[in-house]
Design an enzyme around this catalytic site. Sequence first.
Site, PDB file in Angstrom:
ATOM      1  N   ARG A 161       0.874  -1.173   0.000  1.00  0.00           N
ATOM      2  CA  ARG A 161       0.000   0.000   0.000  1.00  0.00           C
ATOM      3  C   ARG A 161       0.913   1.225   0.000  1.00  0.00           C
ATOM      4  NH1 ARG A 161       2.407   1.914   3.752  1.00  0.00           N
ATOM      5  NH2 ARG A 161       0.844   3.515   3.802  1.00  0.00           N
ATOM      6  N   GLY A 162       0.265   2.416  -0.129  1.00  0.00           N
ATOM      7  CA  GLY A 162       1.047   3.631  -0.312  1.00  0.00           C
ATOM      8  C   GLY A 162       1.143   3.880  -1.808  1.00  0.00           C
ATOM      9  N   ALA A 163       0.781   5.099  -2.223  1.00  0.00           N
ATOM     10  CA  ALA A 163       0.612   5.355  -3.656  1.00  0.00           C
ATOM     11  C   ALA A 163       1.839   4.984  -4.510  1.00  0.00           C
ATOM     12  CB  ALA A 163       0.207   6.817  -3.856  1.00  0.00           C
ATOM     13  N   ARG A 183      -7.342  -0.605  -6.805  1.00  0.00           N
ATOM     14  CA  ARG A 183      -7.694   0.469  -5.858  1.00  0.00           C
ATOM     15  C   ARG A 183      -7.954   1.747  -6.666  1.00  0.00           C
ATOM     16  NH1 ARG A 183      -4.256   1.003  -0.473  1.00  0.00           N
ATOM     17  NH2 ARG A 183      -6.217   1.937   0.218  1.00  0.00           N
ATOM     18  N   GLN A 200      -1.951   2.242  10.025  1.00  0.00           N
ATOM     19  CA  GLN A 200      -0.668   2.330   9.301  1.00  0.00           C
ATOM     20  C   GLN A 200       0.373   3.101  10.129  1.00  0.00           C
ATOM     21  OE1 GLN A 200      -3.651   2.830   7.881  1.00  0.00           O
ATOM     22  NE2 GLN A 200      -3.669   2.318   5.704  1.00  0.00           N
ATOM     23  N   ASP A 211      -2.409  10.551  -2.138  1.00  0.00           N
ATOM     24  CA  ASP A 211      -2.710   9.495  -3.114  1.00  0.00           C
ATOM     25  C   ASP A 211      -3.083  10.064  -4.465  1.00  0.00           C
ATOM     26  OD1 ASP A 211      -3.043   8.135  -0.396  1.00  0.00           O
ATOM     27  OD2 ASP A 211      -2.903   6.526  -1.878  1.00  0.00           O
ATOM     28  N   ASN A 242      -5.773  12.255   0.609  1.00  0.00           N
ATOM     29  CA  ASN A 242      -4.829  11.437   1.385  1.00  0.00           C
ATOM     30  C   ASN A 242      -5.628  10.626   2.410  1.00  0.00           C
ATOM     31  OD1 ASN A 242      -2.129  10.589   2.027  1.00  0.00           O
ATOM     32  ND2 ASN A 242      -2.316  11.739   3.924  1.00  0.00           N
TER      33      ASN A 242
HETATM   34  O1  MRU Z   1      -4.505   3.072   2.228  1.00  0.00           O
HETATM   35  P1  MRU Z   1      -3.021   3.297   2.112  1.00  0.00           P
HETATM   36  O2  MRU Z   1      -2.254   2.749   3.259  1.00  0.00           O
HETATM   37  O3  MRU Z   1      -2.505   2.849   0.768  1.00  0.00           O
HETATM   38  O4  MRU Z   1      -2.882   4.880   2.161  1.00  0.00           O
HETATM   39  C1  MRU Z   1      -1.604   5.453   2.070  1.00  0.00           C
HETATM   40  C2  MRU Z   1      -1.623   6.920   2.221  1.00  0.00           C
HETATM   41  O5  MRU Z   1      -2.652   7.523   2.423  1.00  0.00           O
HETATM   42  C3  MRU Z   1      -0.333   7.642   2.034  1.00  0.00           C
HETATM   43  O6  MRU Z   1      -0.330   8.826   2.768  1.00  0.00           O
HETATM   44  C4  MRU Z   1      -0.139   7.981   0.546  1.00  0.00           C
HETATM   45  O7  MRU Z   1      -0.283   6.847  -0.246  1.00  0.00           O
HETATM   46  C5  MRU Z   1       1.171   8.591   0.275  1.00  0.00           C
HETATM   47  S1  MRU Z   1       2.425   7.426   0.610  1.00  0.00           S
HETATM   48  C6  MRU Z   1       3.899   7.909   0.160  1.00  0.00           C
END
Ligand code: MRU
Length: 350
Positions: free
Chosen positions: A44-46, A87, A194, A235, A245
């Site tokens: 996860r994480g963009a 996603r 997270q 994101d 985000n």
């Molecule tokens: O649902 P997630 O854990 O994928 O969400 C991640 C976030 O909201 C992060 O802040 C975003 O992806 C930026 S990560 C470098």
Amino acid sequence: MRTVEWDNGVVKMIDQRLLPGVFEIAGFTDYRDVARAIKEMYIRGAPAIGAAAAFGMALAARQSEATDRAALLRDLKAAADVLRQARPTAVNLFWAVDRMLRVASNESLATVDDIRDAILADAQALADEDVAINKRMAAHGAALIRDGDSILHHCNTGALATVDYGTALGVVRMAHEQGKKIHVFVDETRPRLQGARLTAWELQQLGIDFTLIADNAAGHYMRTGQVAICLVGSDRTAANGDVANKIGTYKLAVVAKENGIPFYPVVPTSTVDLNCPTGDHIPIEERGPEEVVGLTRDGMPIAPEGVKVGNPAFDVTPAKYVTGIITENGIAYPPFDVSLRRLVLGEGGR
Ligand code: MRU
């Protein structure tokens, strides 16, 4: 190892669902399993999602039995559709898949094997670029951090959310590497935690001083003057500077503004969607109720059975709450419709 990498025909990734209790690497040889891993949040994480999807496309190219260009392109488009559905909010997923499709349609590639090789090479380049970009963003952002600052951080934006190093947490990391004495308030980030599970784990390994807080405590620390700056990821950032985000970011930004605390999203240009005019056009993922009510406390459920649950995974922070947007090409300041465009299209920043 990196959060996600290609190892001899296998896409390997750290299974983030299990952290911090168990460190386990998952390996996939089918692009459909990569799509499932993104959906189920092994990764996860963009930016990390983007890199995983790019390697997923490289797998799809290998899996395809096509013997001519047109058939391979058809298979790749089908794989792209499957990956895109994993996603909806993180634009890096769509950006990476489209980049791989563009590589595949390059007419100078003579054979299907040339296309397969080119996709893998570009997926690898995308992953390597991500690490370099994070370090450039970190250098711009760390210049804003003063010795002794306490930083409020939401979700996880570290090495685990990227291929390596991190976005907002990359800024924290670089400030620390520069020898600044800093402290981080780590939002636990309900419902998937997270912050508690991943950010705390990363900061502990980096030896950076932090305090884990319930999300509801952030306003208290801001109002009582204990927070110098808020750093978050994104994101998808719209052309006007609205920032999608992790759920809860909007509330932080409003409270930060009310208390005169600078609020900076740290955003690679691959996360800026210039085709999205405002945050109202960003699709917000709704996830299952089990993420909210599936926890137990002393073995007991935390809510009565059968309650109605809302679980948006992201929210939009309107640009008016954003002090500046840190990118690899510099920091964008209002008016964002002008400054972001300039930085994304590579004309340099201020
Ligand atoms: O649902 P997630 O854990 O994928 O969400 C991640 C976030 O909201 C992060 O802040 C975003 O992806 C930026 S990560 C470098």
